[in-house]
Design an enzyme around this catalytic site. Structure first.
Site, short mmCIF file in Angstrom:
data_model
loop_
_atom_site.label_atom_id
_atom_site.label_comp_id
_atom_site.label_asym_id
_atom_site.label_seq_id
_atom_site.Cartn_x
_atom_site.Cartn_y
_atom_site.Cartn_z
N LYS A 68 0.81 -1.22 0.00
CA LYS A 68 0.00 0.00 0.00
C LYS A 68 0.84 1.28 0.00
O LYS A 68 0.46 2.27 -0.59
CB LYS A 68 -0.95 0.00 1.19
CG LYS A 68 -2.07 -1.04 1.05
CD LYS A 68 -3.04 -0.98 2.21
CE LYS A 68 -4.01 -2.14 2.14
NZ LYS A 68 -4.98 -2.13 3.23
N ASP A 105 -10.10 2.09 2.48
CA ASP A 105 -10.25 1.28 3.70
C ASP A 105 -11.07 2.00 4.77
O ASP A 105 -11.95 1.42 5.40
CB ASP A 105 -8.87 0.93 4.30
CG ASP A 105 -8.16 -0.16 3.52
OD1 ASP A 105 -8.84 -0.94 2.81
OD2 ASP A 105 -6.92 -0.25 3.61
P1 NDP Z 1 0.70 -3.77 9.71
O1 NDP Z 1 1.68 -4.88 9.54
O2 NDP Z 1 0.96 -2.45 9.07
O3 NDP Z 1 0.57 -3.45 11.31
C1 NDP Z 1 0.41 -4.49 12.22
C2 NDP Z 1 0.04 -3.93 13.59
O4 NDP Z 1 -0.31 -5.04 14.43
C3 NDP Z 1 1.16 -3.18 14.29
O5 NDP Z 1 0.61 -2.12 15.03
C4 NDP Z 1 1.75 -4.26 15.23
O6 NDP Z 1 2.34 -3.72 16.40
C5 NDP Z 1 0.48 -4.98 15.62
N1 NDP Z 1 0.65 -6.36 16.07
C6 NDP Z 1 0.97 -7.46 15.34
N2 NDP Z 1 0.93 -8.56 16.10
C7 NDP Z 1 0.57 -8.17 17.36
C8 NDP Z 1 0.36 -8.86 18.58
N3 NDP Z 1 0.52 -10.19 18.68
N4 NDP Z 1 -0.01 -8.15 19.66
C9 NDP Z 1 -0.19 -6.80 19.57
N5 NDP Z 1 0.00 -6.09 18.43
C10 NDP Z 1 0.39 -6.77 17.34
O7 NDP Z 1 -0.71 -4.40 9.31
P2 NDP Z 1 -1.98 -3.60 8.75
O8 NDP Z 1 -2.14 -2.39 9.59
O9 NDP Z 1 -1.88 -3.44 7.28
O10 NDP Z 1 -3.17 -4.66 9.01
C11 NDP Z 1 -3.71 -4.85 10.31
C12 NDP Z 1 -4.92 -5.78 10.23
O11 NDP Z 1 -5.99 -5.16 9.52
C13 NDP Z 1 -4.65 -7.11 9.51
O12 NDP Z 1 -5.29 -8.13 10.25
C14 NDP Z 1 -5.34 -6.92 8.17
O13 NDP Z 1 -5.77 -8.16 7.62
C15 NDP Z 1 -6.53 -6.07 8.57
N6 NDP Z 1 -7.12 -5.28 7.46
C16 NDP Z 1 -8.42 -5.53 7.09
C17 NDP Z 1 -9.03 -4.81 6.08
C18 NDP Z 1 -10.45 -5.11 5.72
O14 NDP Z 1 -10.92 -4.66 4.66
N7 NDP Z 1 -11.21 -5.81 6.54
C19 NDP Z 1 -8.31 -3.74 5.35
C20 NDP Z 1 -6.96 -3.53 5.84
C21 NDP Z 1 -6.39 -4.29 6.84
P3 NDP Z 1 3.91 -3.27 16.44
O15 NDP Z 1 3.97 -1.96 15.72
O16 NDP Z 1 4.22 -3.13 17.88
O17 NDP Z 1 4.67 -4.36 15.75
#
Ligand code: NDP
Length: 277
Positions: A68, A105
């Site tokens: 993205k 989104d």
């Molecule tokens: P990113 O990889 O950009 O960010 C991931 C985030 O999750 C970070 O803030 C990370 O924290 C956190 N994280 C990951 N694992 C854990 C954990 N075990 N405990 C706590 N925090 C955790 O991902 P995206 O932002 O792109 O996507 C996030 C979610 O949104 C995904 O599940 C994706 O599938 C969903 N999504 C759904 C959409 C829809 O249309 N329904 C559209 C877009 C996304 P840290 O920074 O500390 O690593």
């Protein structure tokens, strides 16, 4: 028969994407002659693959993880919401040959919450878990709904601090560590990717108000860990992101075809199909 227009979703991995199915249902509903495929495109191949797609006459692309931000850099022009999100999930070829980048989104989430689920956001206390790309895309549209309070919590708290600072001009937004969260929230949105590995963000048990709702941006054929958490903690609604997925796709379809699909029968259909998995 009119000419078939070509669309695709790029991402890595991409094999479980529901986007081809959703767009073919939209096209059938709106009687549009389109072809929409999913293509596995790693980040390092994105620019060359997008150039090849548009050079072959492709009309529009969706971009998902991890592309993205690259799509945001690729676009010739950006919509205001894509500029704010610093991420693009939809590219569209315009009549003058330029490529516009949009981020659908956030509006997809708002439409699912407010129209499909009837959740009011004005004057509500909202907690967002996670500060990655998805959080960035939903902050401006959520703040536009004028919640009383919006707090972002993230494992790496400095990422939450950065987002809260960047969006502070748009409303009452602040950041916190998971361990410092207190008070009760009317809506908790899980924008972490924890559900994808069947984990929960590290949050306390007492954060949801009596009538509060839980919404997981992630979606799966089974209820996610966070949807389970909401049910176990008495949420009045605990829902995953399938509706958001269909709504963000509908906004992309609108950008490409100037036709707004009727999303509710498609959300119902996809919801009933996964119950049989
Ligand atoms: P990113 O990889 O950009 O960010 C991931 C985030 O999750 C970070 O803030 C990370 O924290 C956190 N994280 C990951 N694992 C854990 C954990 N075990 N405990 C706590 N925090 C955790 O991902 P995206 O932002 O792109 O996507 C996030 C979610 O949104 C995904 O599940 C994706 O599938 C969903 N999504 C759904 C959409 C829809 O249309 N329904 C559209 C877009 C996304 P840290 O920074 O500390 O690593």
């Amino acid at each position: 028969m009119s000419k078939t227009d070509s669309y695709a979703v790029f991402g890595h991995p991409i094999n479980h994407s529901k986007s081809p199915r959703i767009h073919s249902l939209f096209a059938e509903q709106a009687d549009q002659n389109i072809d929409y495929v999913a293509k596995d495109v790693p980040a390092e191949c994105f620019r060359a693959s997008a150039n090849a797609f548009f050079n072959r006459g492709g009309k529009g692309l969706n971009c998902t993880v991890p592309l993205k931000e690259l799509a945001w850099q690729y676009a010739d022009v950006l919509t205001e919401r894509a500029q704010l999100a610093k991420a693009v999930n939809t590219l569209a070829l315009q009549d003058d040959g330029t490529i516009i980048g949009d981020n659908t989104d956030g509006i997809g989430l708002i439409r699912d919450l407010t129209i499909n689920l009837g959740i009011k956001l004005i004057d509500k206390r909202i907690l967002i878990l996670g500060a990655g790309g998805a959080s960035r895309g939903i902050l401006a549209p959520l703040l536009a709904e004028q919640p009383r309070q919006l707090i972002i919590a993230n494992r790496s708290v400095e990422k939450a601090d950065t987002l809260a600072n960047q969006f502070s001009a748009l409303g009452a937004i602040s950041s916190a560590r998971f361990s410092d969260l207190n008070g009760q929230f009317d809506l908790i949105i899980n924008a972490t990717s924890a559900s994808l590995s069947n984990q929960l963000p590290p949050m306390a048990d007492n954060l949801l108000s009596n009538t509060g709702c839980c919404y997981d941006l992630a979606y799966a054929n089974q209820p996610t860990a966070f949807v389970h958490w909401g049910i176990e903690h008495g949420a009045s609604k605990s829902i995953d992101g399938l509706g958001m997925l269909v709504e963000q796709a509908a906004e992309a379809f609108y950008l490409w075809r100037q036709i707004r699909p009727d999303t509710q029968p498609i959300i119902r259909l996809l919801g009933s199909e996964r119950q049989t998995h």
